[in-house]
Design a protein around this motif. Structure first.
Motif, PDB file in Angstrom:
ATOM      1  N   VAL A 118     -84.723  22.371  89.323  1.00 37.09           N
ATOM      2  CA  VAL A 118     -83.725  21.418  89.814  1.00 37.09           C
ATOM      3  C   VAL A 118     -82.510  22.150  90.366  1.00 37.09           C
ATOM      4  O   VAL A 118     -82.008  21.833  91.457  1.00 37.09           O
ATOM      5  N   ALA A 119     -82.027  23.165  89.638  1.00 36.27           N
ATOM      6  CA  ALA A 119     -80.855  23.921  90.084  1.00 36.27           C
ATOM      7  C   ALA A 119     -81.153  24.687  91.368  1.00 36.27           C
ATOM      8  O   ALA A 119     -80.309  24.749  92.277  1.00 36.27           O
ATOM      9  N   ARG A 120     -82.338  25.245  91.470  1.00 33.50           N
ATOM     10  CA  ARG A 120     -82.702  25.990  92.688  1.00 33.50           C
ATOM     11  C   ARG A 120     -82.788  25.054  93.887  1.00 33.50           C
ATOM     12  O   ARG A 120     -82.345  25.398  94.991  1.00 33.50           O
ATOM     13  N   ALA A 121     -83.365  23.873  93.670  1.00 33.84           N
ATOM     14  CA  ALA A 121     -83.477  22.918  94.771  1.00 33.84           C
ATOM     15  C   ALA A 121     -82.097  22.476  95.245  1.00 33.84           C
ATOM     16  O   ALA A 121     -81.848  22.367  96.448  1.00 33.84           O
ATOM     17  N   THR A 127     -76.060  17.859  94.558  1.00 29.71           N
ATOM     18  CA  THR A 127     -75.551  19.115  95.111  1.00 29.71           C
ATOM     19  C   THR A 127     -75.115  20.025  93.971  1.00 29.71           C
ATOM     20  O   THR A 127     -74.865  19.578  92.847  1.00 29.71           O
ATOM     21  N   SER A 128     -75.023  21.321  94.269  1.00 30.27           N
ATOM     22  CA  SER A 128     -74.505  22.285  93.295  1.00 30.27           C
ATOM     23  C   SER A 128     -72.987  22.279  93.330  1.00 30.27           C
ATOM     24  O   SER A 128     -72.382  22.069  94.387  1.00 30.27           O
ATOM     25  N   GLY A 172     -90.589  14.998  95.208  1.00 32.54           N
ATOM     26  CA  GLY A 172     -91.225  16.152  95.830  1.00 32.54           C
ATOM     27  C   GLY A 172     -91.080  17.448  95.073  1.00 32.54           C
ATOM     28  O   GLY A 172     -91.653  18.467  95.488  1.00 32.54           O
ATOM     29  N   LEU A 173     -90.348  17.436  93.964  1.00 35.72           N
ATOM     30  CA  LEU A 173     -90.138  18.662  93.196  1.00 35.72           C
ATOM     31  C   LEU A 173     -91.224  18.791  92.135  1.00 35.72           C
ATOM     32  O   LEU A 173     -91.403  17.906  91.306  1.00 35.72           O
ATOM     33  N   ASP A 174     -91.952  19.912  92.176  1.00 35.23           N
ATOM     34  CA  ASP A 174     -93.000  20.165  91.195  1.00 35.23           C
ATOM     35  C   ASP A 174     -92.413  20.871  89.982  1.00 35.23           C
ATOM     36  O   ASP A 174     -91.853  21.970  90.095  1.00 35.23           O
ATOM     37  N   VAL A 175     -92.540  20.236  88.837  1.00 37.12           N
ATOM     38  CA  VAL A 175     -92.038  20.796  87.582  1.00 37.12           C
ATOM     39  C   VAL A 175     -93.179  20.798  86.578  1.00 37.12           C
ATOM     40  O   VAL A 175     -93.812  19.763  86.341  1.00 37.12           O
TER      41      VAL A 175
END
Length: 233
Positions: free
Chosen positions: A56-59, A97-98, A24-27
């Motif tokens: 990726v980091a923001r998600a 996770t971060s 689901g992540l648009d890159v």
């Protein structure tokens, strides 16, 4: 032979190309999915370093609990020129996770908790349990394998070709002037895999086991000397 878990862990800690896929992540650019570095913690978690402003980091920063799933895909390509250069693929899926705390400026450390893993390589296709992945170590030659294979290929090509004498009936009818080209394609603590390329373009692999597993470059040097000595007899 190295276990599937060991082979997978070795790929994670190698320099093979890798990408982290988040459903689901648009890159826009595929290279934004490539971690700057990767490593494995004592509990078997995979740690990935990404630019702090990457998608990726923001998600991961906005994820709650175990809601963000991701898959680390690794492609292993032989570091020497040889037919069929892709040696294998590995997939590690889990929860992303971060990691709080300081890291490199402009970078964020992400943790991938392993839920499932699999590998499909020169040994075959297998699934790996997270506990097995956690409990093994990477091959001790992993950080040197590419350099060692390239050195064998360029500096010891004639000695590599003599290994065909150890193949028995496979090359019985092949005279010395028509030996198949021998390309070192993979190396681990248990042995050396060589791809023999015949004059008609056909190729096949042969595995040469060391008398004992090697632990470092010094022991590898002795094992290779023994192997070349056997081939020259």
């Amino acid at each position: 032979m190295p276990s599937a878990a060991e082979r997978t862990r070795t790929l994670v800690q190698s320099t093979c190309s890798a990408a982290l896929l988040v459903p689901g992540l648009d890159v826009i650019r595929p290279d934004h999915l490539v971690p700057d570095s990767r490593g494995i913690g004592p509990e078997g978690d995979v740690f990935l370093l990404f630019p702090a402003d990457s998608a990726v980091a923001r998600a991961a920063a906005h994820a709650q609990g175990d809601e963000l799933t991701a898959v680390l895909e690794i492609i292993d390509v032989a570091p020497v020129s040889v037919p069929h250069r892709i040696r294998g693929r590995a997939r590690i899926s889990g929860w992303l996770t971060s990691v709080p705390g300081p890291t490199e400026p402009g970078r964020t450390m992400l943790r991938l908790e392993v839920g499932e893993a699999s590998i499909d390589d020169l040994w075959g296709a297998e699934d790996i349990e997270p506990d097995a992945f956690r409990d093994v170590e990477a091959d001790p030659l992993v950080s040197h394998e590419a350099e060692l294979l390239q050195h064998l290929h360029t500096a010891h090509s004639e000695q590599m070709e003599t290994l065909s004498t150890l193949l028995g009936d496979r090359t019985t009818d092949t005279c010395s002037t028509q030996r198949p080209a021998a390309v070192p394609v993979a190396l681990d603590r248990f042995g050396l895999r060589v791809r023999f390329v015949e004059t008609d373009g056909a190729c096949f692999d042969a595995r040469f086991e060391f008398p004992d597993p090697v632990r470092d470059i010094s022991e590898l040097r002795r094992a290779m000397y023994t192997l070349f000595e056997a081939a020259s007899c």
